[in-house]
Design a protein around this motif. Sequence first.
Motif, PDB file in Angstrom:
ATOM      1  N   THR A  90       8.541 -22.434 -74.161  1.00  0.00           N
ATOM      2  CA  THR A  90       9.259 -22.482 -75.430  1.00  0.00           C
ATOM      3  C   THR A  90       8.864 -21.301 -76.304  1.00  0.00           C
ATOM      4  O   THR A  90       7.692 -20.927 -76.342  1.00  0.00           O
ATOM      5  CB  THR A  90       8.906 -23.783 -76.179  1.00  0.00           C
ATOM      6  OG1 THR A  90       9.058 -24.874 -75.284  1.00  0.00           O
ATOM      7  CG2 THR A  90       9.813 -23.991 -77.377  1.00  0.00           C
ATOM      8  N   ILE A  91       9.843 -20.752 -76.995  1.00  0.00           N
ATOM      9  CA  ILE A  91       9.523 -19.810 -78.061  1.00  0.00           C
ATOM     10  C   ILE A  91       9.713 -20.575 -79.358  1.00  0.00           C
ATOM     11  O   ILE A  91      10.812 -21.001 -79.682  1.00  0.00           O
ATOM     12  CB  ILE A  91      10.413 -18.569 -77.988  1.00  0.00           C
ATOM     13  CG1 ILE A  91      10.005 -17.784 -76.749  1.00  0.00           C
ATOM     14  CG2 ILE A  91      10.249 -17.720 -79.247  1.00  0.00           C
ATOM     15  CD1 ILE A  91      10.824 -16.610 -76.462  1.00  0.00           C
ATOM     16  N   PHE A  92       8.588 -20.787 -80.052  1.00  0.00           N
ATOM     17  CA  PHE A  92       8.616 -21.633 -81.238  1.00  0.00           C
ATOM     18  C   PHE A  92       9.132 -20.852 -82.431  1.00  0.00           C
ATOM     19  O   PHE A  92       9.036 -19.626 -82.487  1.00  0.00           O
ATOM     20  CB  PHE A  92       7.214 -22.172 -81.529  1.00  0.00           C
ATOM     21  CG  PHE A  92       6.718 -23.112 -80.477  1.00  0.00           C
ATOM     22  CD1 PHE A  92       6.918 -24.481 -80.605  1.00  0.00           C
ATOM     23  CD2 PHE A  92       6.070 -22.651 -79.348  1.00  0.00           C
ATOM     24  CE1 PHE A  92       6.469 -25.357 -79.638  1.00  0.00           C
ATOM     25  CE2 PHE A  92       5.621 -23.511 -78.363  1.00  0.00           C
ATOM     26  CZ  PHE A  92       5.822 -24.872 -78.517  1.00  0.00           C
ATOM     27  N   GLN A  93       9.651 -21.608 -83.376  1.00  0.00           N
ATOM     28  CA  GLN A  93      10.251 -20.999 -84.550  1.00  0.00           C
ATOM     29  C   GLN A  93       9.266 -20.091 -85.284  1.00  0.00           C
ATOM     30  O   GLN A  93       9.627 -19.023 -85.737  1.00  0.00           O
ATOM     31  CB  GLN A  93      10.742 -22.099 -85.474  1.00  0.00           C
ATOM     32  CG  GLN A  93      11.854 -21.643 -86.345  1.00  0.00           C
ATOM     33  CD  GLN A  93      12.406 -22.766 -87.193  1.00  0.00           C
ATOM     34  OE1 GLN A  93      12.330 -22.703 -88.393  1.00  0.00           O
ATOM     35  NE2 GLN A  93      12.948 -23.791 -86.590  1.00  0.00           N
ATOM     36  N   ASN A  94       8.000 -20.534 -85.381  1.00  0.00           N
ATOM     37  CA  ASN A  94       6.997 -19.702 -86.062  1.00  0.00           C
ATOM     38  C   ASN A  94       6.202 -18.873 -85.049  1.00  0.00           C
ATOM     39  O   ASN A  94       5.133 -18.381 -85.351  1.00  0.00           O
ATOM     40  CB  ASN A  94       6.064 -20.584 -86.890  1.00  0.00           C
ATOM     41  CG  ASN A  94       5.280 -21.545 -86.011  1.00  0.00           C
ATOM     42  OD1 ASN A  94       5.526 -21.636 -84.813  1.00  0.00           O
ATOM     43  ND2 ASN A  94       4.321 -22.239 -86.586  1.00  0.00           N
ATOM     44  N   TYR A  95       6.702 -18.776 -83.840  1.00  0.00           N
ATOM     45  CA  TYR A  95       6.120 -18.013 -82.710  1.00  0.00           C
ATOM     46  C   TYR A  95       4.868 -18.648 -82.126  1.00  0.00           C
ATOM     47  O   TYR A  95       4.630 -18.531 -80.940  1.00  0.00           O
ATOM     48  CB  TYR A  95       5.816 -16.552 -83.081  1.00  0.00           C
ATOM     49  CG  TYR A  95       6.891 -15.911 -83.920  1.00  0.00           C
ATOM     50  CD1 TYR A  95       8.226 -16.048 -83.548  1.00  0.00           C
ATOM     51  CD2 TYR A  95       6.607 -15.212 -85.078  1.00  0.00           C
ATOM     52  CE1 TYR A  95       9.236 -15.499 -84.307  1.00  0.00           C
ATOM     53  CE2 TYR A  95       7.616 -14.664 -85.843  1.00  0.00           C
ATOM     54  CZ  TYR A  95       8.926 -14.815 -85.460  1.00  0.00           C
ATOM     55  OH  TYR A  95       9.910 -14.297 -86.217  1.00  0.00           O
ATOM     56  N   VAL A 165      13.044 -22.047 -66.957  1.00  0.00           N
ATOM     57  CA  VAL A 165      13.912 -22.061 -68.135  1.00  0.00           C
ATOM     58  C   VAL A 165      13.107 -21.572 -69.337  1.00  0.00           C
ATOM     59  O   VAL A 165      11.939 -21.919 -69.491  1.00  0.00           O
ATOM     60  CB  VAL A 165      14.434 -23.488 -68.436  1.00  0.00           C
ATOM     61  CG1 VAL A 165      15.399 -23.464 -69.611  1.00  0.00           C
ATOM     62  CG2 VAL A 165      15.120 -24.093 -67.229  1.00  0.00           C
ATOM     63  N   LEU A 166      13.723 -20.778 -70.173  1.00  0.00           N
ATOM     64  CA  LEU A 166      13.097 -20.369 -71.423  1.00  0.00           C
ATOM     65  C   LEU A 166      13.831 -21.070 -72.569  1.00  0.00           C
ATOM     66  O   LEU A 166      15.054 -21.019 -72.657  1.00  0.00           O
ATOM     67  CB  LEU A 166      13.199 -18.850 -71.605  1.00  0.00           C
ATOM     68  CG  LEU A 166      12.506 -18.328 -72.870  1.00  0.00           C
ATOM     69  CD1 LEU A 166      11.002 -18.418 -72.740  1.00  0.00           C
ATOM     70  CD2 LEU A 166      12.914 -16.901 -73.177  1.00  0.00           C
ATOM     71  N   LEU A 167      13.047 -21.748 -73.404  1.00  0.00           N
ATOM     72  CA  LEU A 167      13.633 -22.446 -74.533  1.00  0.00           C
ATOM     73  C   LEU A 167      13.365 -21.640 -75.792  1.00  0.00           C
ATOM     74  O   LEU A 167      12.248 -21.213 -76.027  1.00  0.00           O
ATOM     75  CB  LEU A 167      13.012 -23.836 -74.689  1.00  0.00           C
ATOM     76  CG  LEU A 167      12.938 -24.686 -73.428  1.00  0.00           C
ATOM     77  CD1 LEU A 167      12.285 -26.025 -73.742  1.00  0.00           C
ATOM     78  CD2 LEU A 167      14.320 -24.909 -72.863  1.00  0.00           C
ATOM     79  N   LEU A 168      14.387 -21.449 -76.603  1.00  0.00           N
ATOM     80  CA  LEU A 168      14.212 -20.690 -77.839  1.00  0.00           C
ATOM     81  C   LEU A 168      14.625 -21.557 -79.012  1.00  0.00           C
ATOM     82  O   LEU A 168      15.778 -21.967 -79.101  1.00  0.00           O
ATOM     83  CB  LEU A 168      15.048 -19.400 -77.798  1.00  0.00           C
ATOM     84  CG  LEU A 168      14.735 -18.448 -76.640  1.00  0.00           C
ATOM     85  CD1 LEU A 168      15.779 -18.578 -75.540  1.00  0.00           C
ATOM     86  CD2 LEU A 168      14.669 -17.021 -77.122  1.00  0.00           C
TER      87      LEU A 168
ATOM     88  N   ASP B 188       2.485 -25.918 -73.568  1.00  0.00           N
ATOM     89  CA  ASP B 188       3.746 -25.402 -73.052  1.00  0.00           C
ATOM     90  C   ASP B 188       3.502 -24.309 -72.015  1.00  0.00           C
ATOM     91  O   ASP B 188       4.239 -24.176 -71.052  1.00  0.00           O
ATOM     92  CB  ASP B 188       4.545 -24.852 -74.233  1.00  0.00           C
ATOM     93  CG  ASP B 188       5.937 -24.410 -73.838  1.00  0.00           C
ATOM     94  OD1 ASP B 188       6.762 -25.299 -73.611  1.00  0.00           O
ATOM     95  OD2 ASP B 188       6.177 -23.196 -73.757  1.00  0.00           O
ATOM     96  N   LEU B 189       2.439 -23.537 -72.236  1.00  0.00           N
ATOM     97  CA  LEU B 189       2.152 -22.411 -71.338  1.00  0.00           C
ATOM     98  C   LEU B 189       1.270 -22.826 -70.167  1.00  0.00           C
ATOM     99  O   LEU B 189       0.760 -21.982 -69.450  1.00  0.00           O
ATOM    100  CB  LEU B 189       1.502 -21.269 -72.124  1.00  0.00           C
ATOM    101  CG  LEU B 189       2.435 -20.597 -73.136  1.00  0.00           C
ATOM    102  CD1 LEU B 189       1.652 -19.765 -74.132  1.00  0.00           C
ATOM    103  CD2 LEU B 189       3.478 -19.750 -72.436  1.00  0.00           C
ATOM    104  N   GLY B 190       1.067 -24.132 -70.020  1.00  0.00           N
ATOM    105  CA  GLY B 190       0.399 -24.615 -68.816  1.00  0.00           C
ATOM    106  C   GLY B 190      -1.009 -25.137 -68.992  1.00  0.00           C
ATOM    107  O   GLY B 190      -1.638 -25.552 -68.023  1.00  0.00           O
ATOM    108  N   ALA B 191      -1.540 -25.126 -70.222  1.00  0.00           N
ATOM    109  CA  ALA B 191      -2.909 -25.574 -70.426  1.00  0.00           C
ATOM    110  C   ALA B 191      -2.966 -27.093 -70.518  1.00  0.00           C
ATOM    111  O   ALA B 191      -2.131 -27.715 -71.157  1.00  0.00           O
ATOM    112  CB  ALA B 191      -3.484 -24.951 -71.688  1.00  0.00           C
TER     113      ALA B 191
END
Lengths: 402, 301
Positions: A90-95, A165-168, B188-191
């Motif tokens: 996931t790419i979070f809203q606040n990164y 899948v990449l979630l944005l 999310d990154l696997g941790a």
Amino acid sequence: MGEIKAGEREVSDFLVFENVTKRFGALTAVDAVNFGVQKGEFFSLLGPSGCGKTTLLRMLGGFETPDSGRIYLDGRDITDLPPNLRRVHTIFQNYALFPNMTVWENIAFSLRVAHYPKGEIRKNVEGMLELIKMADHAYKYPSQISGGQKQRVAIARALVDRPQVLLLDEPLAALDLKLRQHMLLELDIIHDEVGITFVYVTHDQGEAMSLSDRIAVMNKGHIEQLDPPTKIYEAPRSGFVAAFIGDTNFFEGTVTEIQGDYCKLAVQGFADILCFNDKNISAGSQVHLSVRPEKIRVTTTPPPPEKGSRINVFRCKITDIVYQGTYTKYWVLSGSYRLAAIKPHSRFLLDQAPITWGDEVYCWWHPDDGYMLEQFTAEDANLVQMPPVGYSAPKPATAPVA
Amino acid sequence: MPMRKRRWTEWAISAPSVLWLTIFFVIPTVLVVAISFHAASPDGGIGKEWTLQTWQHISNPNYPAIVWRTLWISAATTLGCVVLALPCAFAIARMQKKWRAIMAGLIMLPFWTSFVVRVFAWRLLLHPEGFLKHVLMSLNLATENTQLLYNSGAILLVSIYSFLPFAIMPIYAAAEKFDFSLLEAARDLGAKSFLAFRKIFIPGIRRGVISAILMVFIPSVGSYVIPDLVGGKNSELIGNKIYQRTFPDRNLPHASALSAIMAIGVLVPLGLVALFLKRQDRKEALRIAESNGVKQRGGAA
């Protein structure tokens, strides 16, 4: 692209939501949603805040569990998998960049967690740094880089171990307009380059329209329409879609006459409108029509005869003029109806007399430019923004150029 | 001269606190050290002449053991408090706002009761005829001869109990400001959850943890009520010795020398920790840069 309506999915779909429902207390955030996303697709979930799009995304990321229904990824049921066991990032809203780690370490995180060999970590991270053009900033901390750079690092961090899948999640919401436009292009390029399936959540129709292969327009926990951007815009299924995406004029009328592919609509308080009958509607039925403002021409003279005889032409009076730079928006009054029409301007290409407040004008559009809606509720009409009734702007000393 | 003016205002603003610290901290510390270089007078006062007598006499064979015990019990207390406080602060910070205030209030609640009374309560609990012993015996975890009271273990237990709120509060204050979406990102990154907690949460609240270490370690090095009430003859701490020299023995130079030793015992480890943390910050970025064979571009930074 085949005709995929909301609620249908194809066997070949890479990512599948099957009857997914999620409730928070009394609120049903996602209501029995079905849809499929194809491999490599840029798929957008578009809707107003509270429509359930973020909940859908969080269920895909593994941060929420559906109350019922299943989610499949590449043929595998991932509904109950924890986030760390899904190859979905996931790419979070606040990164959510890790402040205690450098750009390099942030990008390397998923590889380190998965115990990749050192050489491979370095190779992949450097590849990502090239892709996002941040090699010079690899050893800076997130607090030392700009918003746009943070955004790019977040993308690199999420793509480095090649997720399925990449979630944005509204990734551009925190950026200013210019940067947002730039990042839109960059996202598009990155998507083309990596070929990973993107699921993009936004409330900004512009972002969704310019990036997506297909858009799912959401409202109140369900999908109103799932189609490619042009279809969403040109052929909205419901009043909500028509009003939420772009701007529109609604007409409610009764079909009085069928004329081949066209039908005549009697609109109370207005006049008869000719419209394209693609829904095989029979005489006597009640229909709702959506006509986009930019499809309506505003002229001081009647439409030229070469435009044909089927054109809808109405005499209207200009009540409001809103100058918007690239175009001017006119609010006109005809009978008891207020319409919006948009006109791009150029001093030289359009041989038109200037239009100003109070002018009597001709408004006209081709019947093919009106679109009959399958669904319409009173709430949808409220989504169309109108200037307050009875308001009349003062006449300026010099009339705007039309 | 704006620069000079600013300096002057800065001085003016910090003057009261500098003055306060000088009068009530620096001068007394210097006095304590100075007293240790005087002889004790028989009436409990201080002799006029300067002497090294106290410092020579202080090489008592018991002292190294006492200093060592003080340091390890304090270190173990600190470790125990921080380990217990971390999950506790984490849990509170994740609660709804209303519950957070209630939980913080509950943690502070013991302070409404006198400290000495609370330590006394532990004496009853740990007493050979006390509640805890009965429970442990019924679970076959203790025998009739098991001694719960009057040993180092009892001091450690009661110290952790007493100082725990001082560890929870600063860690909680840091955790409350922590951005929990970072943990979601790590997951999310696997941790796995614990890895995310260790690699992201703990570094994120590092300042709170350091405060907690200071807040627990310093008072526990100086504590004398707890070892006095629940410790035994063989589990004296340096605080007890200072008390003993000051009041029953009325030997102020000796007490002062011990205080100076204690101050060094606190300041040296803390100084080392501070130095280590400062170094680590700077080294971290360099280390990664080097391990990847990339030279850091000085101009770009």
